[in-house]
Each structure stands twice: as structure tokens, then as C-alpha cells.
Design a protein around this motif. Sequence first.
Motif, PDB file in Angstrom:
ATOM      1  N   VAL A 175       0.712  -1.287  -0.067  1.00 16.93           N
ATOM      2  CA  VAL A 175       0.116  -0.122  -0.011  1.00 16.93           C
ATOM      3  C   VAL A 175       1.055   1.074  -0.023  1.00 16.93           C
ATOM      4  O   VAL A 175       1.368   1.589   1.188  1.00 16.93           O
ATOM      5  N   SER A 176       1.018   2.037  -1.232  1.00 12.04           N
ATOM      6  CA  SER A 176       1.781   3.153  -1.048  1.00 12.04           C
ATOM      7  C   SER A 176       1.143   4.513  -0.850  1.00 12.04           C
ATOM      8  O   SER A 176      -0.006   4.466  -0.525  1.00 12.04           O
ATOM      9  N   ALA A 177       1.892   5.404  -0.467  1.00 13.37           N
ATOM     10  CA  ALA A 177       1.377   6.697  -0.132  1.00 13.37           C
ATOM     11  C   ALA A 177       0.391   7.040  -1.209  1.00 13.37           C
ATOM     12  O   ALA A 177      -0.717   7.672  -1.086  1.00 13.37           O
ATOM     13  N   GLU A 178       0.570   6.730  -2.721  1.00 11.11           N
ATOM     14  CA  GLU A 178      -0.229   7.249  -3.621  1.00 11.11           C
ATOM     15  C   GLU A 178      -1.657   6.372  -3.430  1.00 11.11           C
ATOM     16  O   GLU A 178      -2.914   7.066  -3.688  1.00 11.11           O
ATOM     17  N   LYS A 179      -1.802   5.145  -3.248  1.00 11.70           N
ATOM     18  CA  LYS A 179      -2.889   4.411  -3.446  1.00 11.70           C
ATOM     19  C   LYS A 179      -3.768   4.638  -1.920  1.00 11.70           C
ATOM     20  O   LYS A 179      -5.088   4.814  -1.920  1.00 11.70           O
ATOM     21  N   ILE A 180      -3.124   5.229  -0.902  1.00 12.98           N
ATOM     22  CA  ILE A 180      -3.758   5.510   0.394  1.00 12.98           C
ATOM     23  C   ILE A 180      -4.563   6.778  -0.005  1.00 12.98           C
ATOM     24  O   ILE A 180      -5.520   7.233   0.267  1.00 12.98           O
ATOM     25  N   ALA A 181      -3.823   7.687  -0.745  1.00 12.50           N
ATOM     26  CA  ALA A 181      -4.475   9.210  -1.361  1.00 12.50           C
ATOM     27  C   ALA A 181      -5.619   8.798  -2.222  1.00 12.50           C
ATOM     28  O   ALA A 181      -6.740   9.387  -2.006  1.00 12.50           O
ATOM     29  N   GLN A 182      -5.565   7.953  -2.937  1.00 15.40           N
ATOM     30  CA  GLN A 182      -6.561   7.382  -3.932  1.00 15.40           C
ATOM     31  C   GLN A 182      -7.660   7.173  -3.158  1.00 15.40           C
ATOM     32  O   GLN A 182      -9.038   7.137  -3.474  1.00 15.40           O
ATOM     33  N   GLN A 183      -7.611   6.124  -1.952  1.00 12.01           N
ATOM     34  CA  GLN A 183      -8.489   5.613  -1.098  1.00 12.01           C
ATOM     35  C   GLN A 183      -9.185   6.526  -0.359  1.00 12.01           C
ATOM     36  O   GLN A 183     -10.542   6.464  -0.146  1.00 12.01           O
ATOM     37  N   GLN A 184      -8.306   7.672   0.184  1.00 13.56           N
ATOM     38  CA  GLN A 184      -8.997   8.639   0.867  1.00 13.56           C
ATOM     39  C   GLN A 184     -10.126   9.477  -0.129  1.00 13.56           C
ATOM     40  O   GLN A 184     -11.290   9.928   0.258  1.00 13.56           O
ATOM     41  N   ALA A 185      -9.569   9.791  -1.198  1.00 11.22           N
ATOM     42  CA  ALA A 185     -10.587  10.524  -2.293  1.00 11.22           C
ATOM     43  C   ALA A 185     -11.637   9.610  -2.432  1.00 11.22           C
ATOM     44  O   ALA A 185     -12.738  10.537  -2.681  1.00 11.22           O
ATOM     45  N   GLN A 186     -11.620   8.386  -2.726  1.00 10.76           N
ATOM     46  CA  GLN A 186     -12.769   7.651  -3.165  1.00 10.76           C
ATOM     47  C   GLN A 186     -13.709   7.655  -2.049  1.00 10.76           C
ATOM     48  O   GLN A 186     -15.007   7.892  -1.963  1.00 10.76           O
ATOM     49  N   LEU A 187     -13.397   7.534  -0.714  1.00 10.84           N
ATOM     50  CA  LEU A 187     -14.192   7.537   0.390  1.00 10.84           C
ATOM     51  C   LEU A 187     -14.705   8.936   0.648  1.00 10.84           C
ATOM     52  O   LEU A 187     -16.155   8.925   0.935  1.00 10.84           O
ATOM     53  N   GLU A 188     -14.217  10.133   0.483  1.00  6.81           N
ATOM     54  CA  GLU A 188     -14.550  11.293   0.510  1.00  6.81           C
ATOM     55  C   GLU A 188     -15.657  11.509  -0.449  1.00  6.81           C
ATOM     56  O   GLU A 188     -16.428  12.240  -0.455  1.00  6.81           O
TER      57      GLU A 188
END
Length: 219
Positions: A175-188
Amino acid sequence: MTEHHLAVTRTARYYQLGELSESTTRVWFVCHGYGQLAAYFIRHFAFLTEADPHTVVVAPEGLSRFYLSGNGGRVGASWMTRDDRLHEIEDHIGFLNQLAGQVLAACSADVQVTVLGFSQGTATVSRWLDQAAFRPAHLVLWAGGFPEDLARAIAAPLLHQLPLTLVVGTDDEYVSAEKIAQQQAQLEALGATPRLLTFAGKHQLDRRVLEELAGLTRP
């Protein structure tokens, strides 16, 4: 050749720390990752019941087991693979709903429920909660993400005002920092307000973060 399916009865396995009763105030459902077994996974949460006798931890195990290497040795479990995926998801949701019904029936109506999924378990708990008969007080997605294929009409009501925490190690190899950022954006985008917790570590659980999630230490 035609493919057919037959629903059968089978025995599912889960592990529990603590004793359920009307005085139980907190229940944690914790779902392991790919290739893990619940008996070992639940050990990471033993300190929760040791710190509070009114806390119970329940760790269900994926219905599919396999040898981790070759045809012998260590065994792991999986929640699903891409093969016959929808039926595996359906079977696991049925198992988890039956388990939760049994566990929560032994508790008072105001028991607080935390649901934690680790790695592959994050998708499992997310899909389960969409069809669960209860709403958790807290959802923790650790080293994994919310399933992208869950329809917005389903996901948005589930995530609305649901306390949600994402956890990831700074050196997680999956789980890269980029993937986490994408997950946050998806959830938001689905209306959630996820909190992100990080720790110095890889694709693993972390005692300090678990203590914070349980309210045993200050953030």
C-alpha cells in the motif's frame, strides 16, 4: 459444459477472546488478511481483553484454506479469489451475519461494536457491513481499502456519518502513499470523512495504533 452451483452446509471457524455477557460493553470483530489464520491473528488483540474484562474480540476465519507453500507445511486462509468470486462473497457474508447475530444476542443492546479488517479483510468487512443487521460504532480499514466495485447507492448510506479510520505502515510494501491518497479521495467522494493513522512499519499490525484505536492511549 455448463456451470452449476449448489448451496451446502459447512462448518466455519472463529476464535474469541473474553466472555460474552450482558455486561460486555465493547465487541471487536477482526478479519485477517490473505494467507493468515484467525488463531494467530487474534493474538495481536489479546491486550484489549486483558486491559478491559468487558471487551470481547471475535476473529472469524476465511472459509478457504490452503498450504502456503507447495502441498504441505503452514496453512493459511483466504476470504476470496477471483474465481467464483460472487458466491464466495455471498458465503462469507452469510457466515459473518450468522456469527454477529449469535455474538450480539449475548450482549446488551447498547454494546459498542468495532469492525476491523486487515489487508484482504478490509474488502470483506466493507461488503459485509452493507448487509449486516447492525451498524458499527467504528470501522477500521488497515493496510487495505474500501471495495471500488461497491455501488454508490449502497456505499454512501453505509459510510454516512460512520466513524472510519484508515491505517497503514509507512513502509507497507503493498500500500503506497499514492494508493492511500486514492482511497481517501474515493471515500470522501462517497461522503465519508476518513481519519488516517500511520506508523513506522510494513504490512502488519501495530500495538501502539491498536491501543490508540481502543482509547487506551491518547492520539
